[in-house]
Every structure is written in structure tokens, then in C-alpha cells.
Design a protein around this motif. Sequence first.
Motif, PDB file in Angstrom:
ATOM      1  N   ARG A  98      49.173  55.767  22.973  1.00  0.00           N
ATOM      2  CA  ARG A  98      47.958  56.467  22.639  1.00  0.00           C
ATOM      3  C   ARG A  98      47.208  56.914  23.887  1.00  0.00           C
ATOM      4  O   ARG A  98      46.565  57.950  23.901  1.00  0.00           O
ATOM      5  CB  ARG A  98      47.053  55.594  21.770  1.00  0.00           C
ATOM      6  CG  ARG A  98      46.029  56.438  21.042  1.00  0.00           C
ATOM      7  CD  ARG A  98      44.743  55.702  20.670  1.00  0.00           C
ATOM      8  NE  ARG A  98      44.782  54.303  20.849  1.00  0.00           N
ATOM      9  CZ  ARG A  98      44.754  53.429  19.837  1.00  0.00           C
ATOM     10  NH1 ARG A  98      44.744  53.842  18.594  1.00  0.00           N
ATOM     11  NH2 ARG A  98      44.744  52.139  20.102  1.00  0.00           N
ATOM     12  N   ASP A 124      37.443  45.685  17.820  1.00  0.00           N
ATOM     13  CA  ASP A 124      37.229  45.986  19.242  1.00  0.00           C
ATOM     14  C   ASP A 124      35.773  46.242  19.576  1.00  0.00           C
ATOM     15  O   ASP A 124      35.235  45.692  20.516  1.00  0.00           O
ATOM     16  CB  ASP A 124      38.044  47.222  19.661  1.00  0.00           C
ATOM     17  CG  ASP A 124      39.528  46.929  19.603  1.00  0.00           C
ATOM     18  OD1 ASP A 124      39.880  45.839  19.097  1.00  0.00           O
ATOM     19  OD2 ASP A 124      40.317  47.771  20.043  1.00  0.00           O
ATOM     20  N   SER A 167      41.165  63.354  10.402  1.00  0.00           N
ATOM     21  CA  SER A 167      41.307  62.592  11.635  1.00  0.00           C
ATOM     22  C   SER A 167      40.583  61.260  11.490  1.00  0.00           C
ATOM     23  O   SER A 167      39.464  61.202  10.995  1.00  0.00           O
ATOM     24  CB  SER A 167      40.720  63.402  12.789  1.00  0.00           C
ATOM     25  OG  SER A 167      40.999  62.745  13.989  1.00  0.00           O
ATOM     26  N   LYS A 210      46.277  57.349   9.536  1.00  0.00           N
ATOM     27  CA  LYS A 210      47.687  57.741   9.440  1.00  0.00           C
ATOM     28  C   LYS A 210      48.527  57.053  10.529  1.00  0.00           C
ATOM     29  O   LYS A 210      49.556  56.428  10.237  1.00  0.00           O
ATOM     30  CB  LYS A 210      47.835  59.267   9.570  1.00  0.00           C
ATOM     31  CG  LYS A 210      47.011  60.064   8.594  1.00  0.00           C
ATOM     32  CD  LYS A 210      47.179  61.556   8.776  1.00  0.00           C
ATOM     33  CE  LYS A 210      46.621  62.102  10.083  1.00  0.00           C
ATOM     34  NZ  LYS A 210      45.141  62.077  10.175  1.00  0.00           N
ATOM     35  N   THR A 211      48.101  57.191  11.747  1.00  0.00           N
ATOM     36  CA  THR A 211      48.864  56.603  12.856  1.00  0.00           C
ATOM     37  C   THR A 211      48.942  55.085  12.703  1.00  0.00           C
ATOM     38  O   THR A 211      50.006  54.470  12.875  1.00  0.00           O
ATOM     39  CB  THR A 211      48.202  56.965  14.197  1.00  0.00           C
ATOM     40  OG1 THR A 211      48.235  58.376  14.350  1.00  0.00           O
ATOM     41  CG2 THR A 211      48.928  56.318  15.368  1.00  0.00           C
ATOM     42  N   THR A 212      47.812  54.489  12.345  1.00  0.00           N
ATOM     43  CA  THR A 212      47.783  53.035  12.174  1.00  0.00           C
ATOM     44  C   THR A 212      48.813  52.605  11.128  1.00  0.00           C
ATOM     45  O   THR A 212      49.578  51.652  11.339  1.00  0.00           O
ATOM     46  CB  THR A 212      46.374  52.591  11.752  1.00  0.00           C
ATOM     47  OG1 THR A 212      45.433  53.126  12.680  1.00  0.00           O
ATOM     48  CG2 THR A 212      46.268  51.077  11.739  1.00  0.00           C
TER      49      THR A 212
HETATM   50  N1  LIG Z   1      43.088  50.139  19.083  1.00  0.00           N
HETATM   51  C1  LIG Z   1      42.064  50.504  18.305  1.00  0.00           C
HETATM   52  N2  LIG Z   1      40.873  49.899  18.462  1.00  0.00           N
HETATM   53  C2  LIG Z   1      39.821  50.219  17.741  1.00  0.00           C
HETATM   54  N3  LIG Z   1      39.839  51.125  16.789  1.00  0.00           N
HETATM   55  C3  LIG Z   1      40.990  51.779  16.548  1.00  0.00           C
HETATM   56  C4  LIG Z   1      42.145  51.507  17.305  1.00  0.00           C
HETATM   57  N4  LIG Z   1      43.164  52.285  16.867  1.00  0.00           N
HETATM   58  C5  LIG Z   1      42.632  53.042  15.895  1.00  0.00           C
HETATM   59  N5  LIG Z   1      41.326  52.740  15.678  1.00  0.00           N
HETATM   60  C6  LIG Z   1      40.440  53.299  14.684  1.00  0.00           C
HETATM   61  O1  LIG Z   1      41.111  53.258  13.453  1.00  0.00           O
HETATM   62  C7  LIG Z   1      40.861  54.429  12.689  1.00  0.00           C
HETATM   63  C8  LIG Z   1      42.194  55.058  12.325  1.00  0.00           C
HETATM   64  O2  LIG Z   1      42.801  55.585  13.455  1.00  0.00           O
HETATM   65  P1  LIG Z   1      44.182  56.353  13.391  1.00  0.00           P
HETATM   66  O3  LIG Z   1      44.562  56.614  14.800  1.00  0.00           O
HETATM   67  O4  LIG Z   1      45.115  55.586  12.567  1.00  0.00           O
HETATM   68  O5  LIG Z   1      43.757  57.702  12.662  1.00  0.00           O
HETATM   69  P2  LIG Z   1      44.658  58.989  12.375  1.00  0.00           P
HETATM   70  O6  LIG Z   1      44.575  59.236  10.954  1.00  0.00           O
HETATM   71  O7  LIG Z   1      45.983  58.823  12.989  1.00  0.00           O
HETATM   72  O8  LIG Z   1      43.830  60.082  13.138  1.00  0.00           O
HETATM   73  P3  LIG Z   1      44.359  61.404  13.864  1.00  0.00           P
HETATM   74  O9  LIG Z   1      44.620  62.351  12.771  1.00  0.00           O
HETATM   75  O10 LIG Z   1      43.212  61.830  14.691  1.00  0.00           O
HETATM   76  O11 LIG Z   1      45.551  61.025  14.620  1.00  0.00           O
HETATM   77  C9  LIG Z   1      39.993  55.306  13.543  1.00  0.00           C
HETATM   78  O12 LIG Z   1      38.641  55.145  13.139  1.00  0.00           O
HETATM   79  C10 LIG Z   1      40.182  54.766  14.945  1.00  0.00           C
HETATM   80  O13 LIG Z   1      39.015  54.932  15.702  1.00  0.00           O
END
Ligand SMILES: Nc1ncnc2c1ncn2[C@@H]1O[C@H](COP(=O)(O)OP(=O)(O)OP(=O)(O)O)[C@@H](O)[C@H]1O
Lengths: 475, 230
Positions: free
Chosen positions: A473, B15, B42, B46-48
Motif C-alpha cells: 500500500r 490505528d 473508495s 474492497k482491498t481489505t
Molecule cells: N492499515 C490500516 N490502518 C487503518 N485503517 C485502515 C488500514 N487499511 C485500511 N484502512 C481503512 O479501512 C477502510 C477500508 O479500506 P480499503 O483500503 O479496504 O478500501 P477500498 O475499498 O479498497 O478503497 P479504494 O477503493 O480507495 O481502494 C478505509 O476507511 C481505510 O481508511
Amino acid sequence: MITSIAWKNVWRNKTRSLTVIAAVTVGVFAGVFAMAAINSSIVQRIDAAVNEELAHIQVNHKEFRSSSDIQNVIQDPSTVISVLEKTPGVTDITGRVIVAGIASTSAGSAGVEITGIDIQKELEMFTLSQRLITGTGSYFGADTKLNSAFIGEKLAKELYIIRYILTPEAFQSLESKGVATSVIEKLKPLEGERFTTEKKLTAAYTGLLSPREIKMYGMNIKEAAWSYREGSRIILTFLDVNGHQTGGAFRISGIFRTNNDLFESMSLFVPEDELRRLTGLEEGHYHRVIARLEDDDLTNSVTPVVREALPGLEVMSWKEIQTDLAMITDYINQIYAIFMVIILAALAFGIVNTMLMSVLERTRELGMLSAIGMNRRRIFVMIMLESIFLSTVGGFAGMAVSAVVIAITGHTGINLSKYSEGMEAFGYSAHLFPTIGADFFIILTVLIVITGILSAIYPARKALQLNPVEALRGE
Amino acid sequence: MKVVEINDVFRTYHDTEVEVKAVNGVTLSFEKGDFAVIVGPSGSGKTTLLNLIGGLDQPTGGEIIVAGHRLSELRPSELIDFRMEHVGFVFQSYNLIPVLTAEENVGFILSLQKWPKEKRKARTQEMLSAVGLSDRHKSRPSQLSGGQQQRVAVARALAARPEFILADEPTANLDSKSAETLLDIMVKLNKDEKMTFIFSTHDIRVMKRARRVITLEDGRVVSDEKVNHR
Ligand SMILES: Nc1ncnc2c1ncn2[C@@H]1O[C@H](COP(=O)(O)OP(=O)(O)OP(=O)(O)O)[C@@H](O)[C@H]1O
Ligand SMILES: [Mg+2]
């Protein structure tokens, strides 16, 4: 696969890698060459000790070394000789007759150890004859009379056989050595004057020259003024087998110069037969029987064998006689290794730094590798190999350069006599022939690999601390 | 046959001062041969979620079972081996090892799995031709376009025949033509090799090609629809 990736990774940032490799190369070269130069004097000293004075093994009457009584002869020399002849590794054997005495001339006298030698045999076994100072005669030449003596320069000076005269030839030789004409002019008043010692000569020219000129040309002046009257005679006085004082006049056949002042001032060689005649010592009786070995490395193993076979006698290797030198030879590689460890430790900081930069700028890539399934051990090995490549490429280059430079200078020599007047007094030559044992390179290779491994630990741990999710990331 | 089962999974981040429920009670399953895309605004998680499925991250609650493995029971080192054996990853970028050629990159996981050289070579060639890059097998990543690099990544992900391929926004950095080519390839591999694909994307073009669209919002599944293409 991992090995090849690691190798390629080393060359991703060529400038950075080459910088650290060059540092290792220079460091290793400097270290090895310095050691080879130091080693030169040690090897020369050992060479001189073994090849000019002692040979490898000596057999003495049990008491002879503590009291050099003429009566302390080896009782059964033929047994000693046959034991030595049968011992594997022994190549040459000779016997010596040795008496303590006094050498004197009309001008001076000195205590000496008079050694009666079998000239032919000693010529085969020793290189002392090569130490003859040119122009002083010969090492018992063909026309040598029985009452000839081969003596050291130091002794000759003590007996005032050597003098210092600035003859016209001496001035010529100064000119040819490039001594400034102004200096030669200043020395002119001393022409023809005799100086019985070096000191007196020095005192005389010190008044005429500036300190700078003395420093620059002092050695040349002494060398040029050095003079010896061929065929000078000395009187040797000692006790015969019956304890009566005896002696004789000897003609000097030649003068030798070594790097060992003590040996040079104490030792005096004469033909064995003449010494027997004067002392009345029986034919075949020796105070000392000495043997040479095929290879110096055999010394430690052969000596105990001989000692075992000759219980009533004192059997000693040159290492037991020259314990200080022996200590150096036995531990020299360890001592050099310690110096190399210090140099490599300094170089390791450079490698750690380079590896750390390389790991930190590859955060995403390392995260990706971990994500797709490259395990911790493999990542660790990869980083470690990169570090080992840095250290070994530099290390091998350094060793290769050293080997070449040592081979060249070991052949041509490096003359330091201009800068180091005091060295010879301790038995070290000012003319260096750098040399180092092949086994030292093996030790060094191991040390270099260890340096690579140790330098990798911290950067590799940093790489393993990366969490793949965060690494991927990261912006 | 179920390839992935997700039962009431949570992933909460502590965090910052505020607690973020990035995945907030998701229950889903994927079948062999799925071509599923996860969409959502966003920050919707999704990524999580993909990271959890791929064993890159552990849930704070619930359970994920992949090919019979309960991921929560695996130790970190076992998770790495699990990823190597069962999951193919395609990331948005930084997919390839820069010092290796396309061919070596595709064969990388095979060599981690200690495939014999001959088999590895054959499989690598097969994969490179499946993504239309047979002629570029000697090229380094830096000599390839972004689209070509992503195709190599797909070939690498697929080479070791994982249970499924996870791709987090694989087209995000590509122009439309490259994106279409990549999608064509993935659709074809999905058909020919019966390979399961699970994507996340913002890209309408990707959504259009999917046969299942899962929508996330604030870490929850708000819809899960099958799409039939003619
Ligand atoms: N390591 C981390 N520490 C704290 N918060 C996190 C961490 N990783 C993700 N988040 C939070 O978790 C939530 C989901 O993040 P994620 O990256 O899964 O979203 P996403 O759907 O993949 O977004 P995008 O479309 O922008 O990639 C967000 O609010 C993000 O700020
Ligand atoms: Mg995302």
C-alpha cells in the motif's frame, strides 16, 4: 533462482555497488600488502636464522650450551650421524667444532665463538657465503690456507680491521652516486685522513656539513669511506683439550654482513682441521651436529623423533633456539587474521549501509515477493547473498590485485634502507620482499564471506519486518 | 464446489483514535469458475476484504475457509506457503521482479514450488502465449508497457494453477485498450482453464464483463448480483 536474482540485484544500482566493492578491494589490498611487507622481514629473518646460522636441528652434548667447555663433546658422533641419516626428512648433516675464545688485533680485542667447519659441507648447507662483502676476499677461496678466518663485519669493526678513509676513489664513488658537488667540495679537507671508527668519521664531517646534508648523504659517505685492507691478520686465543692456553694467527679470508648484529659480532669461522690441530681435539669428535630438513614445515614433527632416538643428548630445533622467531612463525597467520578482521569490520559498515539502502528502496517489491509466497527464509537468503556478493567480489578483486603486486614486488624488492637506519640492528632487513603464504588467502576468503554474512543480518531483518499489506500500500 | 467461504467476517482497525470497521460482518462464498467483481466507493473495504481472502491479513472476527484451510488456524509462515500454493495475486502495480525477464517472472512461483525445469519451461511458454506475449519472453518488465506487465502478472498468477486469482484493481493504471485486452485474456482463461477470478474495481469496463457483481458499502455487502451475458 534466488542466487541469480541476488546477483542481478547487486547490479541494479551499479554506481552504489561498485563504490562499496571498490572500497572492499582497496581495503583488502592495502591490508594484505601491508602484511606481506611486514611478513617479508619475518621471512627473511627466519631464512637467515635457518640458512645462515642454525640449520633446522642441532644435536649438542647435554651440557655444551650452558658451559661451552671444549671437553663437552658428543661421545658417539657416528651414532648421532646414523640416526639423523635414517630420519625421514633430513637432507644434510654436518658436525662442528666450537670453542670460546678471544680475537684480537694490535688495536682491539673481542670475545668470540670460534666455529671449526667442514667447508665443503657448509657450502652445501648454508648460504652464509653469499653474505660476503664484495672486495673483502672470499668465503675460504680455492687458495685458502688452513689458518683462514671468515668473520662478521661487526667483529671486524670491533677489531678495527675496517677503517674509514676518504680516498680519491671514495670521492669518485660519491660523485657517481649523485652526491652534490658542493658537498664533495666541503669534504675535501678530509681526503686521505684515516678514521678508526664510524663515529670518528661522523664527528669529522658533522663539522663540515649542514644537518640536512648529513641526513641525505651520511650513509653514502660512510659507505664510500669504508675500507678494508685485504689479508689482515687476527690473533685467536683459546684453551686446548688439556686446558692450556693456545692460539694462532689467522688471515681473514673474507668479511660477511648479515642483518643480525649479535651473530655478526660473535661468530668467526675457521677450517675444522686447523682448529683440531690447535686444540688437540680428536678426529671425529664434535661439539655439535647439525641437520637440514627437506622443508621447514617438518621441523615440529621431525625434532621429537630425533630427540627420542638420542636420549643422552640435547636435541633442539631452530624454533627452540630462536623462541621469539618461532612464536611469530607459529602464530603469524592468526596475527594477520586479526588485523584483517579489523579492516573488514570497518568495511562491513559500508556494506551494511549499502544493503540497508537497497532494502529500503525495494519495500514494495519485497512486499510483493512475500505476498506471492516467497517465504522468510528465502528472502533472508536472497538479501544475505547480495551482501556476500558485494564482499566477495570486492574481496577477490583485492586478493587478486594483492597477489599480482606481491608477486612483482616480491621479485624486485622494495628498498627502505633510506628511511630506516635502525631496523638492521634488530635483525630485520631494510630491503623488503613482500611475501605471504597461500594459506593466508584461504583464511582471508573465509573472513570475507563471514563479513558478507554478518553485514547482511541487520538489513535482512529490516526486510523481514516488512508487512506485505503495508509494503504494497505504501506510497 | 465452493472455493472460498467467508462467514461473518470482521476486520477492525484501531490505528487511529477512531475505530474503523473496514470489513463489517461479511458473509460470502465463491464457486469454482466464478468471475466475480467487488465494487464500491473508495474506503468501502474492497482491498481489505481481498487481503483477508488471500491470507495477507487476518480477520478480527469470523472465519474464512479456502480450499479446506481455515485461515485463522494458520501460523504466519504457513500463511506464506498457503499463498504460494493456493492463491494467484495480481496487484495494481509493482507486480514483477524487475531484474527477471517476463519468462522468469512467470516461472518464479513454479520455481518456488520446485517444479522440474522441463515442466516449468513448458508451463511458462503456455502461459505467455495465453496472454499473447510469447514473443516478449526475454523482455524485462521495464521494457514492457503497463498493460503488458499486467498480462505477465496474470500469467504468473495462473501458472501454478492456484485455487483462484485475486486482482485488486488490475486495470487502474491502464488505458482502455490495454484494459480491454487484459479483460479479454482473463475472460478467456476463466472459460478455458475454469479459473476463478475475484476482482475489485472502480472500472465500469470491468464491471460490464463480470458475471457476478458484489457491492460493498462501509464494509458491508449491500448487493450480490449475477449478471448474464448474451
Ligand atoms: N492499515 C490500516 N490502518 C487503518 N485503517 C485502515 C488500514 N487499511 C485500511 N484502512 C481503512 O479501512 C477502510 C477500508 O479500506 P480499503 O483500503 O479496504 O478500501 P477500498 O475499498 O479498497 O478503497 P479504494 O477503493 O480507495 O481502494 C478505509 O476507511 C481505510 O481508511
Ligand atoms: Mg483498495
